[in-house]
Design a protein around this motif. Structure first.
Motif, short mmCIF file in Angstrom:
data_model
loop_
_atom_site.label_atom_id
_atom_site.label_comp_id
_atom_site.label_asym_id
_atom_site.label_seq_id
_atom_site.Cartn_x
_atom_site.Cartn_y
_atom_site.Cartn_z
N ARG A 8 0.85 -1.18 0.00
CA ARG A 8 0.00 0.00 0.00
C ARG A 8 0.88 1.23 0.00
N ALA A 9 0.40 2.31 -0.56
CA ALA A 9 1.22 3.51 -0.71
C ALA A 9 1.66 4.07 0.63
N ASP A 10 0.87 3.87 1.68
CA ASP A 10 1.22 4.44 2.97
C ASP A 10 2.01 3.49 3.86
N HIS A 11 2.37 2.31 3.35
CA HIS A 11 3.00 1.29 4.20
C HIS A 11 4.35 1.75 4.74
N LEU A 12 5.25 2.17 3.85
CA LEU A 12 6.60 2.52 4.29
C LEU A 12 6.63 3.74 5.22
N PRO A 13 5.97 4.86 4.87
CA PRO A 13 5.98 5.97 5.82
C PRO A 13 5.27 5.63 7.13
N LEU A 14 4.25 4.80 7.07
CA LEU A 14 3.55 4.40 8.28
C LEU A 14 4.47 3.59 9.19
N ALA A 15 5.23 2.65 8.61
CA ALA A 15 6.17 1.86 9.40
C ALA A 15 7.26 2.74 9.99
N ALA A 16 7.75 3.71 9.20
CA ALA A 16 8.78 4.62 9.71
C ALA A 16 8.27 5.44 10.89
N GLN A 17 7.01 5.90 10.80
CA GLN A 17 6.45 6.70 11.89
C GLN A 17 6.24 5.85 13.15
N VAL A 18 5.79 4.61 12.99
CA VAL A 18 5.61 3.74 14.15
C VAL A 18 6.95 3.48 14.83
N MET A 19 7.98 3.21 14.06
CA MET A 19 9.30 2.93 14.64
C MET A 19 9.86 4.16 15.34
N SER A 20 9.69 5.33 14.73
CA SER A 20 10.16 6.56 15.34
C SER A 20 9.44 6.82 16.67
N ALA A 21 8.14 6.62 16.68
CA ALA A 21 7.37 6.86 17.91
C ALA A 21 7.72 5.83 18.99
N LEU A 22 7.97 4.58 18.60
CA LEU A 22 8.37 3.57 19.58
C LEU A 22 9.73 3.90 20.20
N ALA A 23 10.64 4.45 19.38
CA ALA A 23 11.94 4.84 19.92
C ALA A 23 11.79 5.98 20.93
N ARG A 24 10.93 6.95 20.62
CA ARG A 24 10.67 8.05 21.56
C ARG A 24 9.99 7.52 22.84
N ALA A 25 9.09 6.55 22.67
CA ALA A 25 8.41 5.98 23.84
C ALA A 25 9.41 5.22 24.73
N ARG A 26 10.38 4.54 24.12
CA ARG A 26 11.38 3.84 24.93
C ARG A 26 12.19 4.83 25.74
N GLN A 27 12.56 5.96 25.15
CA GLN A 27 13.29 6.98 25.90
C GLN A 27 12.45 7.51 27.06
N ALA A 28 11.16 7.71 26.82
CA ALA A 28 10.29 8.19 27.89
C ALA A 28 10.17 7.16 29.00
N ARG A 29 10.12 5.89 28.65
CA ARG A 29 10.02 4.85 29.68
C ARG A 29 11.31 4.78 30.51
N LEU B 63 13.28 7.28 31.05
CA LEU B 63 13.28 8.48 31.90
C LEU B 63 12.35 8.28 33.10
N ALA B 64 11.22 7.63 32.87
CA ALA B 64 10.28 7.38 33.96
C ALA B 64 10.91 6.47 35.01
N ASP B 65 11.74 5.53 34.57
CA ASP B 65 12.42 4.65 35.52
C ASP B 65 13.41 5.43 36.40
N LEU B 66 13.94 6.54 35.86
CA LEU B 66 14.92 7.33 36.62
C LEU B 66 14.25 8.34 37.55
N VAL B 67 13.27 9.07 37.04
CA VAL B 67 12.70 10.18 37.81
C VAL B 67 11.27 9.92 38.30
N GLY B 68 10.68 8.81 37.84
CA GLY B 68 9.31 8.51 38.24
C GLY B 68 8.31 9.01 37.22
N PRO B 69 7.21 8.30 37.01
CA PRO B 69 6.21 8.70 36.01
C PRO B 69 5.60 10.07 36.27
#
Length: 468
Positions: A367-388, A390-396
């Motif tokens: 599908r035309a949106d497959h590759l950009p959609l996958a890139a956005q999901v991976m980028s957001a998951l990487a940002r979410a891992r950083q947030a998690r 950080l939460a382990d260090l300073v608390g949620p």
């Protein structure tokens, strides 16, 4: 096992100098070549089969496929005139066999007018075509983020205790290519009888449809059979693909069991060990299997390989995953942490990668949106891992609103996209719609990896937010 040389040549040798594990050393031989078939006839009991591993002057080292237990000095060994060959063709479809290719489904022996060498033949590089177009597995974590491409070799890295066998059978049961002939060759190595029964039951439907070849080597079968099993599977797959015009998916599990069998045979031969006692030729041996996949110019079929391997102690630097990573084009990594959260399959997207995904996804392929959609999901998951982290260090409670938003996205992604039932097959449209649903948890201005027109088609401006 049926071979093209199940006949007695004029001379049989009875001077067996030594029996070491699965190996028999025969003295006084003449005009015997490497890799030829041997017929081993003990004084009592059924005839066994073997392959010549090494010839040194008048000595030949024979690996006996059924093992050397019960052999003695009265055993006769006869050598054929050519390497091991098996019948190939459509007669394999719908059949279940052991690791040597003998039927275990109660059916007749597999017969054909075509035979092929088990060792295979290398592809001419000038005739190779680049992998292209997807093999859809029905598993969202793979289809959306690490798309499997026809002609690709994409391993699954797991650790003991994770449901890698369940995932392998699910992929084998659900995989398909749109509107073209397709079949699966499943090679199980070192399986327990319980696991072997599970595989047969899980793939019963595909076998009944006549588009499955099942080869199962169990843990109590002779170890030398385990070395032969993937070669049989790939030989059958090559004929089904390049002569039969099918797209063939070869699932091989567990390649770590295969490598351990190779180590045991190497030790019996008295070879000098390398890393962790594996033979020094482990890399070239694995490459001789993995590189048999691909597409040939002028031929309609393809061979795609999905090897599954376990990493002892979860060590990705272990020789088997380490060398596999050099040969293959990416990896799907299963995570104990994801498994502990109750997600199936426990795929870690940020550790997984399909290097050929762009050749199998996008406009005209998925599908035309497959590759950009996958890139956005991976980028957001990487940002979410950083947030998690950080939460382990300073608390949620110390996190900002946007970090909390990304944590909500990660939960939604696991719940809506990555997690699915072992018996649930999802089409690509359903998978990509679930990815969109998870991404819409984020504010529109965060969807920077997606073209604006794709975002406009999905969401409208929200109050208080800036347009991207």
């Amino acid at each position: 096992m049926t071979t093209a040389t199940d006949r007695w040549p004029p001379v049989a040798y009875t001077d067996i100098a030594e029996l070491r594990g699965p190996l028999a050393v025969v003295r006084g031989v003449a005009r015997v070549g490497f890799d030829v078939v041997a017929t081993v006839a003990p004084a009592s009991g059924p005839v066994r089969h073997g392959v010549v591993l090494e010839v040194d002057r008048e000595r030949a080292v024979v690996q006996v496929l059924e093992g050397t237990a019960g052999l003695d000095s009265a055993t006769a060994v006869a050598f054929g005139a050519e390497p091991m060959r098996i019948p190939v063709g459509d007669a394999w479809l719908g059949r279940a066999c052991n690791g040597r290719g003998d039927p275990v489904d109660g059916g007749p022996p597999i017969l054909s007018d075509r035979w092929a060498a088990v060792a295979g033949a290398p592809m001419n590089p000038t005739h190779r075509q680049p992998p292209a177009d997807p093999v859809l597995t029905g598993v969202s974590a793979i289809d959306a983020l690490t798309t499997l491409v026809r002609g690709q070799k994409l391993p699954v890295f797991s650790t003991p205790g994770l449901p890698h066998l369940q995932l392998a059978t699910q992929v084998a049961a659900q995989a398909n290519v749109a509107g073209e002939p397709f079949c699966v060759v499943f090679a199980g190595m070192g399986l327990t009888h319980t696991d072997a029964a599970f595989v047969r039951d899980a793939l019963e439907g595909r076998a009944a449809a006549g588009d499955l070849v099942l080869l199962v080597n169990t843990a109590d079968d002779p170890v030398i059979e385990r070395v032969l099993t993937p070669r049989l599977a790939l030989t059958v797959a090559e004929d089904l693909a390049f002569r039969g015009g099918r797209h063939v998916l070869v699932v091989m599990t567990d390649m770590t069991s295969y490598a351990e069998a190779l180590r045991e045979v190497s030790a019996a031969r008295g070879e000098l060990p390398a890393r962790r006692a594996y033979p020094g030729y482990l890399y070239s041996d694995l490459a001789s299997l993995y590189e048999r996949c691909g597409r040939l110019r002028g031929r309609p079929g393809s061979v795609t390989v999905l090897p599954v391997l376990t990493m002892p102690g979860g060590d990705i630097t272990h020789p088997v995953p380490d060398l596999t990573g050099y040969i293959t084009e990416g990896q799907v990594v299963l995570s104990p942490e994801v498994h502990a959260r109750g997600v199936y399959p426990p795929v870690d997207p940020l550790s997984s990668l399909s290097r050929l995904m762009r050749h199998g996804a996008g406009p005209g392929r998925t599908r035309a949106d497959h590759l950009p959609l996958a890139a956005q999901v991976m980028s957001a998951l990487a940002r979410a891992r950083q947030a998690r982290e950080l939460a382990d260090l300073v608390g949620p409670s110390a996190l900002g609103d946007m970090d909390r938003c990304y944590l909500s996205f990660a939960d939604a992604c696991e719940r809506d996209l990555l997690d699915q039932r072992p018996d649930e097959g999802r089409d690509l449209t359903t998978t990509l719609e679930r990815a969109w649903r998870a991404l819409l948890v984020l504010p529109r201005r965060e969807l920077v990896a997606l073209p604006a027109d794709l975002v406009d088609a999905r969401v409208s401006d929200r109050p208080g937010e800036e347009a991207p």
